[in-house]
Write a protein that holds these residues in place. Structure first.
Motif, PDB file in Angstrom:
ATOM      1  N   ARG A   3      94.070  14.736  34.778  1.00  0.00           N
ATOM      2  CA  ARG A   3      95.510  14.610  34.051  1.00  0.00           C
ATOM      3  C   ARG A   3      95.170  13.919  32.780  1.00  0.00           C
ATOM      4  NH1 ARG A   3      99.937  13.209  38.528  1.00  0.00           N
ATOM      5  NH2 ARG A   3      99.482  14.933  39.821  1.00  0.00           N
ATOM      6  N   THR A   4      94.010  13.547  32.222  1.00  0.00           N
ATOM      7  CA  THR A   4      93.790  13.230  30.951  1.00  0.00           C
ATOM      8  C   THR A   4      93.735  14.234  29.898  1.00  0.00           C
ATOM      9  OG1 THR A   4      92.050  11.372  31.678  1.00  0.00           O
ATOM     10  CG2 THR A   4      91.984  12.052  29.331  1.00  0.00           C
ATOM     11  N   GLN A   5      94.716  14.109  28.775  1.00  0.00           N
ATOM     12  CA  GLN A   5      94.614  14.965  27.549  1.00  0.00           C
ATOM     13  C   GLN A   5      93.759  14.838  26.759  1.00  0.00           C
ATOM     14  OE1 GLN A   5      97.418  17.106  28.790  1.00  0.00           O
ATOM     15  NE2 GLN A   5      99.074  16.495  27.281  1.00  0.00           N
ATOM     16  N   ALA A   6      93.135  16.062  26.027  1.00  0.00           N
ATOM     17  CA  ALA A   6      92.023  15.982  25.143  1.00  0.00           C
ATOM     18  C   ALA A   6      92.170  16.968  24.206  1.00  0.00           C
ATOM     19  CB  ALA A   6      90.928  15.977  26.040  1.00  0.00           C
ATOM     20  N   ILE A   7      91.702  16.777  23.161  1.00  0.00           N
ATOM     21  CA  ILE A   7      91.680  17.814  22.141  1.00  0.00           C
ATOM     22  C   ILE A   7      90.359  18.461  21.756  1.00  0.00           C
ATOM     23  CG2 ILE A   7      91.244  16.062  20.177  1.00  0.00           C
ATOM     24  CD1 ILE A   7      93.369  17.823  18.500  1.00  0.00           C
ATOM     25  N   ALA A   8      90.483  19.662  21.406  1.00  0.00           N
ATOM     26  CA  ALA A   8      89.168  20.542  21.113  1.00  0.00           C
ATOM     27  C   ALA A   8      88.226  19.722  19.937  1.00  0.00           C
ATOM     28  CB  ALA A   8      89.357  21.758  20.980  1.00  0.00           C
ATOM     29  N   ARG A  44      82.852  22.959  29.920  1.00  0.00           N
ATOM     30  CA  ARG A  44      83.706  21.997  28.952  1.00  0.00           C
ATOM     31  C   ARG A  44      83.284  20.642  29.345  1.00  0.00           C
ATOM     32  NH1 ARG A  44      89.810  24.676  28.731  1.00  0.00           N
ATOM     33  NH2 ARG A  44      89.238  26.340  27.370  1.00  0.00           N
ATOM     34  N   ILE A  45      82.913  19.761  28.407  1.00  0.00           N
ATOM     35  CA  ILE A  45      82.494  18.285  28.532  1.00  0.00           C
ATOM     36  C   ILE A  45      83.503  17.600  27.643  1.00  0.00           C
ATOM     37  CG2 ILE A  45      80.973  16.429  28.127  1.00  0.00           C
ATOM     38  CD1 ILE A  45      78.735  18.816  27.672  1.00  0.00           C
ATOM     39  N   ARG A  46      84.327  16.438  28.566  1.00  0.00           N
ATOM     40  CA  ARG A  46      85.156  15.527  27.819  1.00  0.00           C
ATOM     41  C   ARG A  46      84.772  14.379  27.693  1.00  0.00           C
ATOM     42  NH1 ARG A  46      88.506  11.675  29.417  1.00  0.00           N
ATOM     43  NH2 ARG A  46      88.050  12.004  31.547  1.00  0.00           N
ATOM     44  N   THR A  75      84.598  19.234  24.310  1.00  0.00           N
ATOM     45  CA  THR A  75      83.788  20.588  23.748  1.00  0.00           C
ATOM     46  C   THR A  75      83.632  21.407  24.604  1.00  0.00           C
ATOM     47  OG1 THR A  75      82.082  21.279  22.179  1.00  0.00           O
ATOM     48  CG2 THR A  75      81.467  19.468  23.896  1.00  0.00           C
ATOM     49  N   GLU A  76      83.534  22.565  24.152  1.00  0.00           N
ATOM     50  CA  GLU A  76      82.857  23.760  25.158  1.00  0.00           C
ATOM     51  C   GLU A  76      81.685  24.211  24.712  1.00  0.00           C
ATOM     52  OE1 GLU A  76      86.102  26.627  26.802  1.00  0.00           O
ATOM     53  OE2 GLU A  76      84.818  28.277  26.015  1.00  0.00           O
ATOM     54  N   GLY A 131      80.895  25.666  21.174  1.00  0.00           N
ATOM     55  CA  GLY A 131      80.171  26.978  21.155  1.00  0.00           C
ATOM     56  C   GLY A 131      78.652  26.958  21.013  1.00  0.00           C
ATOM     57  N   SER A 132      77.986  25.749  20.967  1.00  0.00           N
ATOM     58  CA  SER A 132      76.618  25.344  21.144  1.00  0.00           C
ATOM     59  C   SER A 132      76.033  25.804  22.496  1.00  0.00           C
ATOM     60  CB  SER A 132      76.128  24.260  20.726  1.00  0.00           C
ATOM     61  OG  SER A 132      76.729  23.289  21.406  1.00  0.00           O
ATOM     62  N   ASP A 133      74.824  26.354  22.230  1.00  0.00           N
ATOM     63  CA  ASP A 133      73.979  26.657  23.409  1.00  0.00           C
ATOM     64  C   ASP A 133      73.139  25.341  24.082  1.00  0.00           C
ATOM     65  OD1 ASP A 133      72.544  27.844  25.454  1.00  0.00           O
ATOM     66  OD2 ASP A 133      71.705  29.146  24.360  1.00  0.00           O
TER      67      ASP A 133
END
Length: 247
Positions: A114-119, A229-231, A237-238, A161-163
């Motif tokens: 339930r933590t909100q995060a921005i891209a 996705r890592i918060r 980030t994705e 978007g990094s690999d």
């Protein structure tokens, strides 16, 4: 003679302390910071950058498109951190010496905790109010500084978007290799990893100091590319990650 030497030593010590104090903390106004004489709606209605944010006659920031977050008193743009993104308000009071974050609600997601995060790749306005603009005793606007950038200006997280490369299972030794990713968090409560496009994945993770350590939890899987996705705190980030076998 000794007194003169002592005076010189004390003076040099004071200069050293001053230099150290100036180096502490982030740059108050990083390169790219703009200054804006932001007149309120009764005196020209100046808008902030390319947004629709303006100052009302009552002395509030207002927007029809973007949530506005007051992060409290700061020493400039450089100290403005991302908020918790819980209370999204379209109108907040303008307060001198306060910092603000303005962003698109489409860039904010809720994680399972339930933590909100921005891209990480979102466009974010950091805004700092210097002082009021007055015509005699009447407030007509505010002197504002702002910077349009990303939530993670210091590039502490993997880029969107990094690999990350391959995470392998050594089939000969029946064990997983590990993949380590540096992240700006050491508290497990501030980190979250999800695979939003998959129902089940063979990948597990642990946090060791400031490293996210990934491994394969079972040896029977189809080699696949995953979007993960890592918060960290209130930024996520994705990235992509591949699983495979080595022999």
């Amino acid at each position: 003679m000794n007194i003169n030497r002592l005076t010189i030593v004390l003076a040099l010590f004071a200069i050293g302390l001053t230099a150290c104090s100036k180096d502490e903390g982030p740059e108050p106004f990083p390169a790219g910071t703009a200054t804006l004489y932001m007149m309120n709606e009764e005196n020209g209605r100046t808008t902030l950058g390319n947004s629709d944010v303006y100052i009302t006659a009552e002395g509030n920031f207002r927007s029809a498109q973007f949530p506005i977050f007051d992060v409290g008193e700061t020493r400039g743009i450089g100290q403005i951190e991302m908020p918790d993104f819980v209370n999204m308000a379209s109108e907040v009071a303008v307060r001198p010496r306060h910092g603000y974050v303005i962003c698109s609600p489409r860039d904010i997601v809720a994680f399972p905790s339930r933590t909100q995060a921005i891209a990480e790749n979102a466009a974010v306005y950091r805004v700092w109010v210097d002082s009021w603009i007055r015509d005699q005793e009447r407030v007509t606007g505010a002197n504002v500084r702002f910077l349009l950038g990303r939530p993670d200006e210091q590039d502490r997280m993997p880029a969107w978007g990094s690999d990350l490369g391959a995470l392998n299972w050594n089939d000969t030794e029946s064990r997983s290799e590990t993949l380590r990713i540096a992240i700006p968090a050491s508290d497990p409560k501030e980190v979250e990893v999800i695979f939003p496009y998959e129902e089940e994945v063979p990948i597990g993770w642990t946090l060791r100091r400031n490293e996210l350590v990934l491994n394969i939890e079972r040896g029977h899987f189809d080699p696949t590319e995953y979007r993960m996705r890592i918060r960290c705190h209130h930024i996520y980030t994705e990235v992509t990650l591949r699983t495979d076998y080595v022999y």
